[in-house]
Every structure is written in C-alpha cells, then in structure tokens.
Design a protein around this motif. Structure first.
Motif, PDB file in Angstrom:
ATOM      1  N   VAL A   1       1.000   5.278   0.571  1.00  0.00           N
ATOM      2  CA  VAL A   1       0.197   6.264   1.281  1.00  0.00           C
ATOM      3  C   VAL A   1       0.854   7.634   1.126  1.00  0.00           C
ATOM      4  CG1 VAL A   1      -0.616   6.915   3.586  1.00  0.00           C
ATOM      5  CG2 VAL A   1      -0.547   4.518   2.938  1.00  0.00           C
TER       6      VAL A   1
ATOM      7  N   GLN B   1      -8.549   6.856   3.648  1.00  0.00           N
ATOM      8  CA  GLN B   1      -7.557   6.961   4.709  1.00  0.00           C
ATOM      9  C   GLN B   1      -7.014   5.567   5.050  1.00  0.00           C
ATOM     10  OE1 GLN B   1      -6.280   9.599   6.694  1.00  0.00           O
ATOM     11  NE2 GLN B   1      -7.076  10.882   5.046  1.00  0.00           N
ATOM     12  N   VAL B   2      -5.723   5.464   5.226  1.00  0.00           N
ATOM     13  CA  VAL B   2      -5.121   4.183   5.582  1.00  0.00           C
ATOM     14  C   VAL B   2      -5.627   3.716   6.949  1.00  0.00           C
ATOM     15  CG1 VAL B   2      -3.048   5.129   6.678  1.00  0.00           C
ATOM     16  CG2 VAL B   2      -2.936   2.907   5.551  1.00  0.00           C
ATOM     17  N   LYS B   3      -6.108   4.669   7.746  1.00  0.00           N
ATOM     18  CA  LYS B   3      -6.669   4.329   9.070  1.00  0.00           C
ATOM     19  C   LYS B   3      -7.856   3.373   8.950  1.00  0.00           C
ATOM     20  CE  LYS B   3      -5.713   8.002  12.403  1.00  0.00           C
ATOM     21  NZ  LYS B   3      -5.617   7.122  13.554  1.00  0.00           N
TER      22      LYS B   3
ATOM     23  N   GLU C   1      -3.577   9.135   2.892  1.00  0.00           N
ATOM     24  CA  GLU C   1      -4.506   8.552   1.920  1.00  0.00           C
ATOM     25  C   GLU C   1      -3.781   7.488   1.099  1.00  0.00           C
ATOM     26  OE1 GLU C   1      -6.888  12.761   1.234  1.00  0.00           O
ATOM     27  OE2 GLU C   1      -5.354  12.106  -0.174  1.00  0.00           O
ATOM     28  N   ILE C   2      -4.525   6.438   0.792  1.00  0.00           N
ATOM     29  CA  ILE C   2      -3.956   5.347  -0.008  1.00  0.00           C
ATOM     30  C   ILE C   2      -3.965   5.790  -1.472  1.00  0.00           C
ATOM     31  CG2 ILE C   2      -4.280   2.960  -0.766  1.00  0.00           C
ATOM     32  CD1 ILE C   2      -5.750   2.544   1.957  1.00  0.00           C
TER      33      ILE C   2
ATOM     34  N   LEU D   1      -2.195   0.442  -4.478  1.00  0.00           N
ATOM     35  CA  LEU D   1      -2.203  -0.804  -3.712  1.00  0.00           C
ATOM     36  C   LEU D   1      -2.148  -1.964  -4.679  1.00  0.00           C
ATOM     37  CD1 LEU D   1      -5.727  -1.877  -2.649  1.00  0.00           C
ATOM     38  CD2 LEU D   1      -5.419   0.324  -3.702  1.00  0.00           C
TER      39      LEU D   1
ATOM     40  N   VAL E   1       0.858  -1.172   0.000  1.00  0.00           N
ATOM     41  CA  VAL E   1       0.000   0.000   0.000  1.00  0.00           C
ATOM     42  C   VAL E   1       0.900   1.230   0.000  1.00  0.00           C
ATOM     43  CG1 VAL E   1      -1.597   1.340   1.425  1.00  0.00           C
ATOM     44  CG2 VAL E   1      -1.943  -1.099   1.181  1.00  0.00           C
TER      45      VAL E   1
END
Lengths: 141, 526
Positions: B160, B188-190, B165-166, B169, B158
């Motif tokens: 980021v 968001q990667v969160k 933000e991704i 991927l 991934v």
C-alpha cells in the motif's frame, strides 16, 4: 410381637425408630455399625433386621450380604438418608441383595408401620424357603 | 586526430570547433551517407567498436551495426529515404553492435539528419548499453524471484502506498478477498480492510507517517477483512516498510484467522462446559453429604412428632400445631431430594413416551400456575403426534416444563405478558443448533420451546442460570435450584438445552430430546 435388630450409626435415628417400633409392641435391639450388627445378629434370634446403609466400620450393603449368607431367609428392611449419588442406588442394591423392603429417610411413621406389618406378615423370602418362623442368626447347617 | 572523407562543406566550417565537440561527446558518434558508408566518426566510436579510425572510414556501417541501422535509412515503395529517416529521428533504437574482435554488445542509437551538398547524411549517437542491459536483466531476474516469493507466500500480501492505495498484491490476496487483481490495484485498502489499517499509517500531531508505521512494525494486529461478496472474516496483519522510488510503501502480510478464531471459540465453550460440569460435580458431592446429614436429622423431627401425635386427640390445638411440624419436615425433605438431584437424577425410571402427551399433560398443570395477566399460547403440539417418541421420565419432564413456566411467569412479574409453548421436530438432516447444555448429536430430536415476554436476561446472567443456587429472584421467591435440576434432568435424558434472551426482549428456552424410533409403550393420554 417380633424381636427386631435395628442398625444405624445415627443415635437420633436409632432412638426415633426404636420408639416407633416399640410403640407397636415389638422388642428392639440396636447396633451402631455393621460389625456390631453382625455380632448381635449371630448371637441373637431376630424376626427382622432394619439397617442403615452408609455407616462407618462396616456399611449396610456388606452387612446384608453376610447376613444373607449366614441366614438366607433373614428378613431385612434397608433404610438410607442418601449420599453422594442419592439413596436410590444403595437401596436398589440392597433390594437386589434380598432386602424385603427399602425406605428412604426421613421415613414417615405410617410408612414404617406398613413395612413392618408387610415384612412380619410374610412367612419368609419366597426364594429362600425356611420352616422356622424365627430366623436364626447362626449359619444354616 | 580528426579525418574527414567526402565532406567539402565541412572543411569550409570552423573545423576545430566541431571536432572538439564531436570528440568530447560521451557517446560514439558516426556519420553515415546515403550509401550506408561511414564518413565521419569520433574517438568513442573507435573505442567502442575496437577499430582504428582509418579502418572504419568509408566502410559500410553494417560492418559495425549489422542489422537495423542501414535499413532504417532506405527508401522503399511507400517512403523516401528522408521520410524513412524522419520516422526514426529522436527515438532511442536498441540494436546490436559488432566489435572488430567479433564480440557483440547492446547499443542504443539516436539518429539525426545532417544536410549538405551531397544530400542527407545521418548522424548516429551510439551508446554502449551493456551495463544498463545487465542491470535491467538483473532487475528482471530479481523481480521474477521476488514475485515468485510473493505469489508463493501462504498469506495474502498487499503493498500500500502513502495514499492508502493498493499498488501490489499476490494470488492469496485475490483468493482471500474474492477480487481479481485488476479490481484491487489502485483501490483504497479500506475497501478490503475497512477499519484499523489505513489509520495506522496516518501521521498526526504527535508522529510522522514513518513513525506511525514504525510503531506497528512486526506486531500482529487483529482486524476484520471484507470480501467482495460483503462477507467479513477475521484477519491478522503484519506490517513492514518497503522503501521505493515512490517513497515508503507498506507491505502487509494478511492471514485469514477464521479457523483459529473458531478453534478459540470452541475451546472457550468447551472450557466453560467443563468448568460447569466440574462445578456441578463438586456441588453434587457436597449436596449428597448435606442431604445424608439432613435426612438423618429430619428423621426424629418428623417421626417423633408423629409418635406424639398418636397420643393426642386429633382435633386438638396441640395436634394441629404438631402437624405443622410434620408438614415442615416433609417440605424440608423435599428440598433435600431436590438438592440430591444434582448428583444424579433420583429414582429415574425411563419409558418410551409420546412427547406430545407429556407436554399436553404438563400444560394442564401450567395453566394453574399462570395468573390471568399471562396469556398462554400453545402451538404444534398435536402435529407431532406419535412421531415424537422419546425415552424419558414423565415426572421429571413435567417438572422441567413446570419450572420453565414458573420462570416465565416470574419474568413477566406483575406485567401483562404471554407465554408460548411449542413442540416441533428437528429432523436428522437439519443443521445442529448451538446449545448451552449437552449436545445435539446426529439424528432426530423433539424440540420443546417455552418463550415469554418477560424481562429477559443479559449474557452475564445467562452464563450463570444453570449454576446451583443462582437466582435473580428476591429472597424467599426462588431456591435457585430450578434450572440446575432442569440441567440434570435434560442431561440424564441425553438431551440438550439452549437459552436465547436479551434484556427487555423476553427469553426462549429450547429443549432438545432425542427421538426414539419406536412407538411409546405407555398410554399417557389417559
């Protein structure tokens, strides 16, 4: 009255059992290990052998084996205070080898007297017919 | 040198000024009339196409741009030539140029109209884009190679940006987190790594974002991944920086370490069991030796006292006192027997037993040891009937039930509480439960549970309860042998045991004993 060979490496046990047996009018000869026990067994004539299992020099199982070979009708009571795997294993083995009775230490007086009465009242091992009331310590011809 | 064709108006203009401009242009410049003929060109045009100027003037533009140029200027049924041209104005059109030597090369042309008395002329600025095209192709080639690498990576990858933000991927990332690619791009990667990822990239008073990232590079960081379905799974991520036009991006290689974690847990459990078994073995050896010695010492204490007693009047004070010595000796002998139970279960005789009968009989004893403040609930004992035939030793099984009941009673202590005892079946097809002692193999089991509302235990206590001599009870209240003996008995029955507890939440012991598929030979209900 009977003549009894008592084999145990623990002097306190020997003293105790001798006193108890003698209180019933029997005579007792003692040995402190299997080798001494076999020597006395060969030299004397005993109505009954009471032997411990775990002993130095020669333990009881081996001694019982040799006694039974020498005198197949020998009456034997095996006693044990247990060990690594408990006393039952040894006593079971002793019974399989022909011990007439097995007793776990600490033995109660009544238990001991009962075993003495039972064994002495028995003529001899059913599996080993023998006419002589006294069991010879010497090998049967 | 600058020559003109049919451009009378141009001659009227200050020619030198325009000529200078035209010749200085970095692109090839060609002016084409409505017949598709070249009426003006500059030095760059000569160079690009390999012609001398006089070879091109008044020639068809299709000689140097065979396709796509002239057509753009042609009127058809739907548009005039002016409209056709209008549609092209200002746009960069990619076409192919044809050199005098027959070589082709990619060009980009920009068109603009030029009106004069002859009508509309078209000025074309022609740029040789060979280099740019080669660079683009190279880039596309590289990108396809890197994309191939990215997609073939065994880990989820991934990328980021600095906003968390991704931006890129791979397939593994889609699979691991259960999202489609388009669902993750720009998110968001969160959303997939709730904690510990984004925070690692954030600048604070002591470090810049670049420094923050620098601190994480190359280290395997264990975090938790969150799947689209809400499921969590352990991951290990490796971060590396990726410079791009957008600034520094972070590439994260994300590995699903569920399997590794499971193995680690299993290994830890196996080691714990092994350590426990070794401890029991060592204690068993010690206990056997101690028992042998103690029994020899108890022999004169008990029997000599009994011998003295035979000579005393039975109702005398001395006889009564000596009887207490005999009693104490007897109790000491019992303790020795219990210690011996570590080495192996002593005197065990195993019969086919109806588990329900054993439990019912034990309950009769249990009632006698529970105070009135403790309520006893029994459930499911009858239902199991003869379906719960086990091979075991009734005395020992009764002993462990009594032991657990007395533990439950002691855990409730002076409070009002409840003890539940139940018996059920674990069928062959049921999921195997987790156990602390022994193992639940395939096949049916009877499940005996004893649950209480007592004080409960924390994990540290639970980890030690099966150790010999471990007790939470006050000095003199417990030997610390009960559960060790239970452990030995359960193991010798081929069974298993689990304990569930938490401080203040009570305790539940579950005992699993394998069901023997024959009928019990002993009538135990009597």
């Amino acid at each position: 009255m009977a003549h009894i060979l008592l084999v145990d490496d623990e002097q306190l046990v020997v003293d105790t059992l001798r006193a108890a047996i003698q209180s019933k009018g029997h005579t007792v000869e003692t040995a402190c290990n299997g080798i001494q026990g076999l020597t006395k067994f060969s030299a004397g004539r005993f109505d009954l052998v009471i032997t411990d299992i775990i002993m130095p020099d020669k333990e009881g199982i081996g001694m019982i084996l040799e006694m039974r070979q020498a005198a197949p009708g020998a009456k034997i009571i095996a006693i044990s205070g247990g060990g690594r795997t408990g006393n039952v294993e040894f006593l079971n083995m002793a019974a399989k080898l022909g011990a007439a009775a097995t007793l776990k230490k600490p033995i109660q007086l009544a238990e001991l007297f009962q075993a003495l009465d039972d064994c002495l009242a028995r003529d001899c091992g059913a599996d080993v017919p023998q006419s002589d009331k006294h069991l010879a310590g010497t090998p049967t011809p | 040198m600058f020559e003109t064709g049919l451009l009378p108006d141009w001659k009227a203009e200050p020619e030198a000024k325009y000529r200078g401009l035209l010749e200085a242009a970095p692109d090839a410049m060609v002016v084409v009339n409505q017949y598709g003929e070249i009426v003006l060109l500059n030095l760059q045009a000569e160079k690009q196409f390999g012609y001398r100027r006089d070879e091109l003037l008044y020639q068809k533009v299709t000689n140097i741009i065979p396709k796509g140029f002239a057509e753009r200027l042609i009127a058809d049924g739907t548009r005039t030539a002016a409209e056709a041209l209008d549609q092209q104005i200002g746009t960069g059109i990619e076409l192919t140029g044809l050199r005098k030597d027959g070589g082709e090369f990619p060009i980009e042309i920009m068109l603009s109209p030029l009106e004069n008395s002859e009508g509309i002329l078209v000025t074309a600025a022609i740029r040789d884009i060979s280099l740019r095209k080669a660079a683009e192709e190279h880039l596309a080639h590289m990108e396809s190679r890197y994309r191939g690498l990215l997609e073939a990576a065994p880990d989820a990858m991934v990328v980021v940006n600095r906003y968390g933000e991704i931006v890129l991927l791979n397939l593994q990332a889609e699979k691991q987190f259960g999202y489609r690619r388009d669902e993750l791009l720009g998110q968001q990667v969160k959303n997939i790594i709730p904690n510990g990822f984004a925070e690692r990239l954030i600048a604070d008073g002591t470090r810049t974002a670049a420094e923050a990232l620098g601190q994480q590079i190359g280290t395997g960081i264990e975090l938790t991944g969150l799947r689209k379905d809400g499921g969590e799974f352990p991951i290990e991520i490796m971060l590396s920086p990726l410079e791009s036009a957008e600034g520094t991006l972070v590439t994260a290689a994300i590995r699903d370490i569920s399997l590794r974690k499971d193995m680690e847990t299993q290994n830890a459990q196996l080691h714990a069991k092994l350590r426990h078994a070794e401890k029991i073995e060592a204690i068993g050896t010690l206990a056997g030796g101690v028992a042998h010695e103690l029994n020899n010492l108890l022999q004169p204490i008990i029997m000599m006292t009994e011998l003295v007693l035979t000579e005393l009047p039975a109702d005398g004070q001395q006889a009564k006192q000596l009887l207490r010595v005999v009693d104490a000796g007897g109790k000491a002998a019992e303790i020795v027997q219990r210690i011996l139970a570590f080495g192996r279960v002593d005197e065990a005789c195993y019969d086919a037993l109806d588990a329900g009968c054993v439990v019912r009989e034990a309950i009769a004893f249990i009632r006698t040891i529970l105070p009135s403040s403790v309520t006893l609930h029994i459930s499911d004992i009858e239902d199991i009937g003869n379906g719960g035939t086990i091979r075991g030793n009734k005395t020992q099984l009764t002993q462990i039930l009594m032991n657990m009941a007395s533990n439950a009673r002691d855990a409730i202590a002076a409070n009002v509480g409840t003890v539940w005892i139940s018996l059920s079946r674990l069928e062959a097809g049921d999921k195997r439960p987790a156990v602390r002692i022994g193992a639940v193999h395939p096949g049916p089991y009877v499940v005996l549970t004893v649950r209480d509302t007592g004080a409960g235990m924390d994990e540290a206590t639970m980890a030690r309860i099966f150790e010999p001599f471990f007790t939470t009870k006050d000095v003199g209240k417990g030997t610390g042998l009960g559960l060790s003996i239970t452990h030995g008995i359960i193991t010798s029955h081929g069974g298993a045991m689990q304990v569930d507890s938490a401080p203040g939440r009570g305790t539940k012991f579950s005992i699993y004993l394998p069901i023997e598929e024959t009928q019990p030979v002993l009538a135990l209900a009597s």
